[in-house]
Design a protein around this motif. Structure first.
Motif, PDB file in Angstrom:
ATOM      1  N   ILE A 128       0.706  -0.766  -0.056  1.00 12.63           N
ATOM      2  CA  ILE A 128      -0.179   0.041  -0.280  1.00 12.63           C
ATOM      3  C   ILE A 128       0.777   1.450  -0.590  1.00 12.63           C
ATOM      4  O   ILE A 128       0.713   2.131  -0.876  1.00 12.63           O
ATOM      5  N   GLY A 129       1.812   1.388   1.387  1.00 14.59           N
ATOM      6  CA  GLY A 129       2.546   2.703   0.945  1.00 14.59           C
ATOM      7  C   GLY A 129       3.798   2.692  -0.044  1.00 14.59           C
ATOM      8  O   GLY A 129       3.579   3.895  -1.031  1.00 14.59           O
ATOM      9  N   SER A 130       4.293   1.571  -0.756  1.00 13.28           N
ATOM     10  CA  SER A 130       4.878   2.075  -2.126  1.00 13.28           C
ATOM     11  C   SER A 130       3.386   2.690  -3.009  1.00 13.28           C
ATOM     12  O   SER A 130       4.340   3.136  -4.076  1.00 13.28           O
ATOM     13  N   GLY A 131       2.834   1.123  -3.334  1.00 15.58           N
ATOM     14  CA  GLY A 131       1.743   2.337  -3.912  1.00 15.58           C
ATOM     15  C   GLY A 131       1.024   3.807  -4.831  1.00 15.58           C
ATOM     16  O   GLY A 131       1.326   4.436  -5.228  1.00 15.58           O
ATOM     17  N   LEU A 132       1.218   4.287  -3.184  1.00 11.96           N
ATOM     18  CA  LEU A 132       0.524   5.533  -2.881  1.00 11.96           C
ATOM     19  C   LEU A 132       1.783   6.504  -3.260  1.00 11.96           C
ATOM     20  O   LEU A 132       1.716   7.499  -4.026  1.00 11.96           O
ATOM     21  N   PHE A 133       3.148   5.860  -2.790  1.00  8.30           N
ATOM     22  CA  PHE A 133       4.309   6.333  -2.924  1.00  8.30           C
ATOM     23  C   PHE A 133       4.125   6.561  -4.648  1.00  8.30           C
ATOM     24  O   PHE A 133       4.905   7.945  -5.586  1.00  8.30           O
ATOM     25  N   MET A 134       4.243   5.615  -5.020  1.00 12.02           N
ATOM     26  CA  MET A 134       4.750   5.767  -6.450  1.00 12.02           C
ATOM     27  C   MET A 134       3.826   6.562  -8.068  1.00 12.02           C
ATOM     28  O   MET A 134       3.815   7.002  -8.335  1.00 12.02           O
ATOM     29  N   SER A 135       2.251   6.046  -7.018  1.00  7.78           N
ATOM     30  CA  SER A 135       1.048   6.901  -8.228  1.00  7.78           C
ATOM     31  C   SER A 135       1.914   8.321  -8.220  1.00  7.78           C
ATOM     32  O   SER A 135       1.671   9.772  -8.640  1.00  7.78           O
ATOM     33  N   LEU A 136       2.279   9.345  -6.727  1.00  8.40           N
ATOM     34  CA  LEU A 136       2.739  10.474  -6.490  1.00  8.40           C
ATOM     35  C   LEU A 136       3.584  11.161  -8.210  1.00  8.40           C
ATOM     36  O   LEU A 136       3.882  11.455  -8.410  1.00  8.40           O
TER      37      LEU A 136
END
Length: 409
Positions: free
Chosen positions: A314-322
Motif C-alpha cells: 500500500i505504501g509503495s503503491g501510493l508513493f509510486m502514484s505520486l
C-alpha cells in the motif's frame, strides 16, 4: 537464554527480573504466548525458595478470571525451575498517565479480580499499581509472589513485613492477622492513586508513609463523588469496617457470579487442580487442546509477514502514484516507466506466491493485483486534479516521511 527451549517452551525475549528470577516472553508448543518465570540459579539451589515457589503455584492455581494472570504450568525439577503464567501485554498502572481516564472500567475490573482472588480462598497481600497491568484499558492483577492462602498465613519470615507501605493495610504494618480485608485496603489505595495521580498516604521514607497509613486519613481530594465514599470505607483503619469484595462488586455493579463460572479460556485447565508437594509440580494440567485450538507458531509468523507485506504494498503503491503523477506532464516516459516497473515487481511477487503455495497464497495474489489497479487509478486521478508542483511537493513529503518511518522502525 533467549531463543533456547525450556521444557516445551521456546523463550523469545526477556521481560524483566525480580528477586526470585527472570521473566521471559515465550511460546508454548501450540504457538501461544506465555510468560515464563525462571528462577535465578542461586535461588533455585535454595530449598526454602523452592518451597516459596511451590506456595506461589498452589496459591495462584486457585485463582481464575479475566482480570487475573493465572498460572498455567510449573516445573520445579531440573537445573532451571520455572513457572508459567498467562502473558499480559500492557503497561503497569504505575507507568500509565494518571489520573486514569476510564476510572469506572478500572474500578470494576479490579473489583472483579478481588472477588476472584477471595472466592478462591486466597489473599494477594501485595495489590498495588505496579501489580496491575493495563491491557487495552482493562486491568489484570499480576504477581501473586507473596500472596498467602487463607489457610496458610504464617509462611512469611519472622517479623518481616513484605509489601509497599502506603498500599499495605494498617494491620499488616502492625504485624496483626492478615485476611482479605487487607486486600480491600490495598484495592482502595490503588484506586485512590489511579483517581488522583497521588499516593494516598504521600511520599517519603517507608517508615513515614507507614505511620501515616496507620494514624492519618488518606488523601482523597479529587476522587469523583461516585467513588469517594467507597474508597473511604475500603481505607478504614479497622478491618471490620471495610466492605467485602462481594459488597464492593455490588456497589460498582459488577456481576457477582462466582468467578469459577467466569474463567477465561486461559484458565480452563487450571480449574481442575490436584494436591501435590514441591517435588511433583511438573504438571501438565493446563491443556490447551481442550479449548479453542491456537494457530501454530509458523502460521502466526506467516500471518505477521503477510500483514507487513501488505503495508509495504500500500505504501509503495501510493508513493509510486505520486511520483508518476508528478512526472506525467513534464516527463511522460518517466511516469510510464515508474508504473511499469511497479507493476512488474508486484506481478513477480504474485508469481512467487503462486509457486510457493503458502497459507495466504490466494489473498496475497488478490492483494497484488488490487494494488496494481489501485496504483494506476490513483496516479491518473492525481494527475487530473493536481498540478505538477503540488504533486512534486506531495512526493517529496511522502519520501521524507517514509525515510523517517523506516529509520524509526
Amino acid at each position: 537464554m533467549n531463543g533456547e527451549r525450556l521444557g516445551p517452551y521456546q523463550l523469545l525475549s526477556r521481560l524483566g527480573a525480580g528477586g526470585f528470577g527472570e521473566v521471559h516472553l515465550a511460546l508454548d508448543s501450540e504457538g501461544r504466548t506465555v510468560a515464563v518465570k525462571v528462577l535465578h540459579p542461586h535461588v533455585a539451589a535454595d530449598g526454602g525458595a523452592l518451597a516459596r515457589l511451590a506456595r506461589e503455584v498452589e496459591t495462584m492455581r486457585r485463582v481464575g478470571g479475566p482480570h487475573v494472570a493465572e498460572v498455567l504450568d510449573a516445573s520445579l525439577e531440573g537445573a532451571r525451575p520455572y513457572l508459567v503464567t498467562r502473558y499480559v501485554q500492557g503497561r503497569p498502572l504505575s507507568a500509565v498517565p494518571v489520573p486514569v481516564a476510564d476510572l469506572r472500567s478500572l474500578a470494576t475490573g479490579l473489583a472483579d479480580a478481588l472477588l476472584a482472588v477471595h472466592e478462591a480462598g486466597v489473599v494477594h497481600r501485595d495489590l498495588k499499581p505496579a501489580n496491575v497491568m493495563m491491557t487495552e484499558g482493562d486491568p489484570v492483577v499480576i504477581d501473586f509472589g507473596i500472596a498467602s492462602a487463607l489457610d496458610s498465613l504464617s509462611v512469611t519470615a519472622s517479623g518481616a513485613v513484605v509489601g509497599t507501605p502506603g498500599y499495605l493495610a494498617p494491620e499488616v504494618l502492625e504485624g496483626g492477622v492478615v485476611g482479605p480485608e487487607a486486600d480491600v485496603f490495598s484495592f482502595g489505595a490503588t484506586l485512590a492513586y489511579a483517581a488522583t495521580g497521588r499516593h494516598p498516604y504521600g511520599q517519603g521514607p517507608p517508615s513515614a508513609v507507614a505511620y501515616r497509613a496507620v494514624h492519618h486519613e488518606p488523601d482523597l481530594e479529587g476522587v469523583p463523588g461516585w467513588l469517594e465514599p467507597l474508597l473511604r470505607e475500603c481505607l478504614a483503619t479497622d478491618p471490620a469496617a471495610r466492605p467485602t469484595a462481594a459488597r464492593i462488586c455490588a456497589r460498582l455493579g459488577v456481576d457477582a457470579t462466582p468467578p469459577a463460572r467466569r474463567l477465561s479460556r486461559f484458565s480452563m485447565g487450571t480449574a481442575r487442580r490436584e494436591e501435590s508437594d514441591v517435588h511433583h509440580l511438573s504438571t501438565r494440567e493446563w491443556q490447551p487442546g481442550r479449548g479453542p485450538k491456537a494457530e501454530s507458531a509458523e502460521l502466526s509468523r506467516a500471518r505477521h509477514r503477510e500483514r507487513v507485506r501488505r503495508r509495504w504494498l500500500i505504501g509503495s503503491g501510493l508513493f509510486m502514484s505520486l511520483l508518476a503523477a508528478a512526472a506525467q506532464e513534464p516527463l511522460p516516459e518517466v511516469a510510464l516507466f515508474l508504473l511499469a516497473a511497479f507493476t512488474l515487481a508486484v506481478v513477480a511477487d504474485a508469481g512467487v506466491a503462486l509457486a510457493t503455495r503458502g497459507p495466504f497464497r490466494k489473498s496475497r495474489i488478490i492483494a497484488d493485483f488490487t494494488g496494481v489497479a489501485g496504483t494506476l487509478g490513483i496516479s491518473l486521478a492525481l494527475s487530473a486534479f493536481f498540478s505538477t508542483p503540488v504533486l512534486a511537493l506531495f512526493a517529496g513529503t511522502a519520501l521524507v516521511v517514509g525515510i523517517v518511518f523506516v529509520l524509526s522502525a
